[in-house]
Design an enzyme around this catalytic site. Structure first.
Site, short mmCIF file in Angstrom:
data_model
loop_
_atom_site.label_atom_id
_atom_site.label_comp_id
_atom_site.label_asym_id
_atom_site.label_seq_id
_atom_site.Cartn_x
_atom_site.Cartn_y
_atom_site.Cartn_z
N ASP A 151 0.83 -1.19 0.00
CA ASP A 151 0.00 0.00 0.00
C ASP A 151 0.87 1.25 0.00
O ASP A 151 1.80 1.38 0.81
CB ASP A 151 -0.84 -0.04 1.29
CG ASP A 151 -1.96 0.96 1.28
OD1 ASP A 151 -2.91 0.77 0.51
OD2 ASP A 151 -1.89 1.92 2.07
N GLU A 172 1.53 -0.57 -5.01
CA GLU A 172 0.28 0.17 -5.22
C GLU A 172 0.59 1.66 -5.10
O GLU A 172 0.33 2.29 -4.09
CB GLU A 172 -0.78 -0.25 -4.18
CG GLU A 172 -2.16 0.31 -4.46
CD GLU A 172 -2.52 1.54 -3.65
OE1 GLU A 172 -3.58 2.12 -3.92
OE2 GLU A 172 -1.77 1.94 -2.74
O1 LIG Z 1 -3.60 6.24 -1.06
P1 LIG Z 1 -4.05 5.24 -2.10
O2 LIG Z 1 -4.95 5.85 -3.09
O3 LIG Z 1 -2.90 4.55 -2.71
O4 LIG Z 1 -4.95 4.13 -1.35
C1 LIG Z 1 -4.48 3.06 -0.56
O5 LIG Z 1 -4.04 3.45 0.71
C2 LIG Z 1 -5.03 4.11 1.54
C3 LIG Z 1 -4.38 4.29 2.89
O6 LIG Z 1 -3.99 3.05 3.38
C4 LIG Z 1 -6.30 3.28 1.65
O7 LIG Z 1 -7.29 4.13 2.19
C5 LIG Z 1 -8.29 3.51 2.96
O8 LIG Z 1 -7.79 3.34 4.29
C6 LIG Z 1 -7.51 4.54 4.99
C7 LIG Z 1 -6.97 4.14 6.33
O9 LIG Z 1 -7.89 3.40 7.03
C8 LIG Z 1 -8.79 5.35 5.08
O10 LIG Z 1 -8.56 6.57 5.77
C9 LIG Z 1 -9.29 5.66 3.68
O11 LIG Z 1 -10.50 6.41 3.74
C10 LIG Z 1 -9.52 4.37 2.94
O12 LIG Z 1 -9.88 4.64 1.60
C11 LIG Z 1 -6.76 2.83 0.28
O13 LIG Z 1 -7.88 2.02 0.37
C12 LIG Z 1 -5.62 2.09 -0.35
O14 LIG Z 1 -5.98 1.56 -1.58
#
Ligand SMILES: O=P(O)(O)O[C@H]1O[C@H](CO)[C@@H](O[C@H]2O[C@H](CO)[C@@H](O)[C@H](O)[C@H]2O)[C@H](O)[C@H]1O
Length: 677
Positions: free
Chosen positions: A397, A426
């Site tokens: 992530d 990612e």
């Molecule tokens: O930042 P990205 O667009 O690469 O997304 C990835 O990482 C995010 C953070 O881990 C993640 O976001 C999800 O989890 C967060 C933490 O719990 C939360 O605050 C966000 O609202 C939620 O979308 C995302 O899913 C992941 O793909």
């Protein structure tokens, strides 16, 4: 009478600053593939060829011999293959890493003195010149080769040298000089004392085949049950495995499975406050139940997870886990290692973000903290922990919000012991940052595919990924959707849009994936965003996996086509074909020997029938003008006979917006065309 000097004058050279390699006359440069002057390895999988080219030349007209040298890094001895001249001083050869371990390669070249002499002799003989002197020169060269040889070769070379300098008629000696066997024998004992070796040894990371090719399916195990009011368990999620396997997926990717924090927990649709029964985002890792090495008790125990991994394995599915190095405020690290976080003057920790997105429920780790070694070591142990549980694939992530050096170190250390480990980056960010992560060791990378929808966008992007040096270090994984990205095209294009994007993702990229719900054509978004409405990221969902309008059969068919079509297991032989309609995209992938040719035609307009003409470069496919070739649509089953380069295509999105054709050649006449085989 002229006086001859008794002694020759020696020119003083001691103080001259001569180059060490002054008498190495061959230049070897621009060895490719080479990433950033050899700073990073190129990537291949076991059995995948490395084609190497180099610019090799010398002064004058002497002939050159160039060899490609390669070996497993841990070996001492180079294997050599002769390079072939392609023209314009470009040389080429190839090797194929057979074992999953790091390899190295470089190029060495030298003047082919015998070959140069022989070519010159041919010219003189053809011009009818006397070549007595040349034959004596040749005898000397053959004799030198004899001194470098041993055994039977040595004997034969010395005999040939004697024959060349003998009193035998010139015609006979010319025949001996030009004998192919002699040339072959001499070439085995070249004088390499002045050979030029390319000044760098280049590296290859050799991964297992799954690193190059595979179909990914992402699912939230907690939504695998019948009840949206409680988390499903791993045991319940096992009941989904047969269907996922039946759809033909290879990898089953799970978002984080760890305990979820309560502080600042998010509610449905990214609400900043959660209700008492809201489960929170799985990426908000850590609670009093544990952190990155624990399993969310709502999903079950560590044993249940291991059971799930084993059950998946029995269905031919390899489980991939999410690695998200961040912490909920309730994560044990926050109390136990406050030094691993960056504190503001008021003592609080700023939440994480990936602008413009805000993640109010997680803290970022400080990779530069005074105890960075302690932190890095702990994070490495997290990966090792899950490897011990049977996981070998990690989707990482947001890697771009952590230092490149960290990833290069972590991936390098892990792969030293566990070379089978695959890391998918990612990172949806700037191109150079994404490429930087790939160079630093990420096995595969997410891409901009979800945002490339037009023919021009797709053609340009895929050309960059497959025809530039990026192809040697950046392995694209085309997810058609993710829990964060439901593109407007899918939101508004109905079922055909899902079929289009599936066909494109699965055939353009050797690795591709869908996030569950795609097969159900789930397209409801939070208005004006790419976020799913009632996203599984914040709430538990119970799905009707057989709901009307689903495209499960198509997914299964496409994955089967992928498995059975070696041309789709790689990206480098992708070619786009000209069409006269911008809504029609057409391309082909082939194996090198053309035994498998897959031609794909897709109507990018999910709302209207589109038709037009496509130009197939038949010569590249080994088809002569006028020669019939068969196109077998592996989706619909229809077969067509085409005769020439330009052909008509008509695709109705309400029927099927895509053809995936297997092209069969060598159909000698229309009578050979059997539409039923
Ligand atoms: O930042 P990205 O667009 O690469 O997304 C990835 O990482 C995010 C953070 O881990 C993640 O976001 C999800 O989890 C967060 C933490 O719990 C939360 O605050 C966000 O609202 C939620 O979308 C995302 O899913 C992941 O793909």
């Amino acid at each position: 009478m002229k006086k001859t000097p008794k002694t020759t004058k020696t020119v003083k050279t001691a103080k001259e600053n001569f180059p060490e390699d002054a008498r190495k006359r061959v230049v070897v440069e621009r060895v490719r593939p080479e990433i950033d002057a050899g700073r990073y390895p190129i990537k291949r999988t076991v059995g995948e060829k490395v084609v190497v080219t180099a610019h090799v030349f010398t002064d004058g007209h002497d002939r050159i011999t160039a060899h490609l040298l390669h070996k497993a890094k841990k070996e001492d001895t180079w294997m050599e293959t002769a390079m072939e001249p392609l023209g314009n001083d470009v040389w080429e050869s190839a090797f194929t890493p057979a074992v999953q371990q790091p390899y190295e390669y470089t190029v060495e070249a030298w003047i082919d003195r015998f070959g140069s002499w022989r070519a010159d002799l041919v010219k003189r003989v053809d011009a009818g010149q006397d070549v007595a002197g040349e034959l004596l020169e040749g005898a000397a060269l053959v004799s030198e080769a004899g001194r470098r040889a041993s055994g039977a070769d040595q004997k034969a070379l010395h005999a040939a040298a004697d024959a060349l300098s003998s009193e035998r008629p010139q015609k006979e000696r010319i025949a001996i000089a030009l004998d192919e066997k002699l040339a072959d024998r001499v070439s085995r004992y070249p004088d390499r004392s002045r050979a030029t070796r390319y000044d760098r040894i280049l590296a290859v990371t050799v991964d297992r085949i799954r690193a190059r090719y595979g179909a990914w399916y992402e699912m939230f195990p907690r939504s695998a049950g019948p009840d949206p009011n409680r988390s499903a368990t791993f045991l319940e999620a096992e009941s989904r495995l047969p269907e996922i396997a039946a759809m033909g997926f290879d990898i089953l990717y799970l978002p984080p499975i760890h305990p979820i924090g309560k502080s600042f927990r998010k509610g449905p649709n990214n609400a900043l406050t959660a209700g008492p029964n809201d489960p929170g985002s799985p990426w908000a890792i850590g609670s009093e139940a544990g952190g990155h090495k624990a399993v969310d008790p709502n999903l079950g125990t560590l044993d249940d997870f291991r059971h799930f991994v084993e059950a998946a394995d029995r269905h031919g599915l390899e489980v991939a886990l999410d690695i998200a190095f961040q912490c909920s405020p309730d994560h044990p690290y926050v109390k136990e290692h406050p030094e691993w976080f960056r504190h503001r003057p008021d003592g609080t920790i700023k939440y994480a973000e990936n602008p413009p997105k805000k993640y109010q429920d997680i803290y970022p780790l400080n990779f530069e903290s005074d105890d960075w070694k302690g932190l890095w070591t702990e994070l490495k142990s997290v990966v090792e922990f899950w490897i011990e549980q049977g996981v070998k694939i990690f989707r990482v992530d947001n890697p771009h919000t952590k230092p490149f050096r960290f990833w290069e170190w972590l991936i390098g250390e892990i792969q030293k012991k566990h070379p089978e480990t695959i890391f998918l980056a990612e990172a949806f960010t700037r191109p150079k940052v994404m490429y930087g992560l790939a160079k630093g060791g990420f096995t595969q990378s997410y891409t901009y595919f979800t945002w490339r929808n037009t023919k021009q966008e797709l053609t340009e992007y895929l050309t960059e990924l497959t025809q530039t040096e990026a192809r040697d270090f950046f392995r694209p994984n085309f997810f058609a959707n993710t829990p964060d990205i439901l593109h407007e095209y899918l939101q508004t294009g109905g079922r055909p849009a899902f079929q289009v994007r599936l066909a494109l993702a699965a055939t353009l990229a050797a690795s591709y994936g869908i996030y569950s719900g795609f097969e159900l054509c789930e397209n409801r978004a939070v208005h004006g965003t790419e976020e799913y409405l009632d996203s599984e990221k914040y709430q538990i969902r119970a799905w009707d996996w057989d709901r009307p309008g689903n495209i499960k059969d198509l997914v299964a068919r496409v994955n089967r086509i992928r498995r059975e079509s070696p041309a789709l297991h790689a990206n480098d032989r992708l070619r786009f074909y000209t069409t006269d309609n911008d809504q029609l995209i057409c391309y082909a992938k082939t194996t090198e020997d053309l035994s498998n040719i897959i031609l794909v035609a897709v109507n990018l307009d999910p709302h209207h029938l589109q038709h037009g003409w496509v130009q197939v470069p038949i010569d590249e496919l080994g088809i002569a003008p006028g020669e019939p070739y068969q196109l077998h649509d592996l989706i619909g089953g229809d077969r067509y006979l085409w005769h020439d380069a330009w052909n008509y295509i008509r695709l109705d999105p309400m029927v099927s917006p895509a053809h995936i054709f297997r092209v069969r050649r060598k159909i000698h006449s229309e009578r050979d065309f059997d539409p039923f085989t």
